[in-house]
Write an enzyme that holds these catalytic residues in place. Structure first.
Site, mmCIF file in Angstrom:
data_model
loop_
_atom_site.group_PDB
_atom_site.id
_atom_site.type_symbol
_atom_site.label_atom_id
_atom_site.label_comp_id
_atom_site.label_asym_id
_atom_site.label_seq_id
_atom_site.Cartn_x
_atom_site.Cartn_y
_atom_site.Cartn_z
ATOM 1 N N SER A 131 -1.492 8.231 -6.074
ATOM 2 C CA SER A 131 -0.095 8.534 -6.402
ATOM 3 C C SER A 131 0.019 9.884 -7.109
ATOM 4 C CB SER A 131 0.483 7.390 -7.242
ATOM 5 O OG SER A 131 1.868 7.524 -7.415
ATOM 6 N N HIS A 336 2.235 0.541 -2.389
ATOM 7 C CA HIS A 336 1.758 1.635 -3.234
ATOM 8 C C HIS A 336 0.614 1.223 -4.157
ATOM 9 C CE1 HIS A 336 2.523 5.724 -4.595
ATOM 10 N NE2 HIS A 336 2.421 5.330 -5.848
#
Length: 361
Positions: A131, A336
């Protein structure tokens, strides 16, 4: 400075303090391996090194250590392992929190990379980012391109640069970002998502005691924003996860991410026309030039990821000049945080990582 701090799955873990060029003191964790070339792992926004160990034996750090890799795990300024400074007090000086992912990329990453290479005597290392840990890599390698020569391979998990394809509920929340940011600024709140706060402590208590249902705890914790996947994020693990997350970051960092949504560009912090003239001599902030990221890059993305959307990663793929691997996770529910805490990472993700580490070493 090096200290043996504990045993993790039978491995002695070293704690290293790294001082950045602008005075932040960051803690890195190290598990010494038989292989010479080190592997450096870096976390995402408001996260910490904990994220890579809390799955225990199936965590990335332990699996790499079991395979003999020399593993280093970094921490960004502002999280619970990055609250020290040579001059500033995180609890007293608001200037401590005057940073975004730009400073993490320009100062934190190079300080940790140089420390690792100096400590090990190696000329290059392999890196893995998740990320915002990928965002900061892009900042480093575009702003300080000499570091491309120090990274043999960069594995980008759920990479974030462009946020043009963001959809509700993330895009809806982003609409209120500037207003919330100004509200926090007006009352002197620069430290956001701290490790310990009344809200966090309350959530940890009620969820650990099973006072609220798994779905409600998941909703209140905000994890649904990155893509809901109960298949890899079971109820029992939620209690473990919220015991380690969030780790803290700055208001400015969140605002910088929010600006990427509005600007639909991967660019430096937007101070407004007058502020931009003072900072950059331009009315708008300059773009980060991904064409300067010449290190080998491997991209991994999930179709159920609400932040690192496939369309946005495709833009990265077109601009990065040295993509050696691109992979969309087979399971369409992959989101994610599955890249860091999914309960089947050791069989669905790590084999790809190991092949890349072996091929480009």
């Amino acid at each position: 400075m090096k200290t043996i701090i504990r045993s993790l799955n039978g491995y002695p873990v070293e704690e290293h303090d790294v001082i950045t060029e602008d005075g932040y003191i960051l803690t890195m964790f190290h598990i010494k391996g038989k292989r010479k070339q080190p592997v450096f792992i870096f976390h995402g926004i408001a996260d910490s090194a904990d994220i890579f160990i809390i799955r225990g034996k199936t965590s990335l750090v332990i699996v790499l250590a079991n395979a003999g890799y020399d593993v280093w795990v970094g921490n960004a300024r502002g999280n619970k392992y990055g609250r020290r400074h040579v001059k500033l007090d995180a609890d007293k000086h608001l200037d401590f929190w005057n940073f975004s992912f730009h400073e993490i990329g320009v100062y934190d990453l190079p300080a940790m990379i140089d420390y690792i290479l100096q400590h090990t005597g190696e000329k290059k290392l392999q890196t893995i980012g998740h990320s915002q840990g990928t965002t900061t890599h892009y900042v480093l390698l575009s702003q300080r391109p000499e570091y491309n020569k120090k990274i043999e391979l960069f594995i980008a998990l759920a990479p974030v640069a462009f946020l043009a394809d963001i959809s509700p509920p993330v895009s809806t929340i982003a609409q209120f970002g500037p207003m919330l940011s100004e509200a926090f600024k007006s009352i002197g709140v620069e430290h956001v998502f701290p490790e310990k706060s009344p809200v966090t402590n309350f959530l940890r208590f009620v969820c650990s005691q099973d006072i609220l249902s798994y779905e409600i705890c998941f909703l209140l914790s905000g994890f649904y924003l990155v893509g809901f996947d109960t298949k890899r994020f079971e109820p029992e693990f939620l209690k473990v996860f919220i015991g380690h997350y969030p780790g803290g970051t700055s208001r400015k960092n969140l605002m910088h991410v929010n600006q990427l949504v509005f600007n639909k560009r991967f660019c430096e912090f937007d101070y407004g026309p007058k502020g931009n003239l003072d900072h950059y001599t331009y009315l708008v902030p300059p773009d980060y030039n991904l064409y300067k990221v010449t290190a080998k890059v491997a991209l991994f993305v999930g179709e159920n990821d609400a932040l690192s959307k496939v369309k946005d990663v495709e833009i990265q793929r077109m601009m990065l000049p040295n993509i050696v691997y691109y992979h969309i996770m087979e399971d369409k529910t992959w989101n994610h945080i599955d890249f860091t805490v999914g309960n089947d990472m050791n069989v669905t993700l790590f084999p790809y990582i190991f092949k890349l580490l072996e091929k480009y070493k």
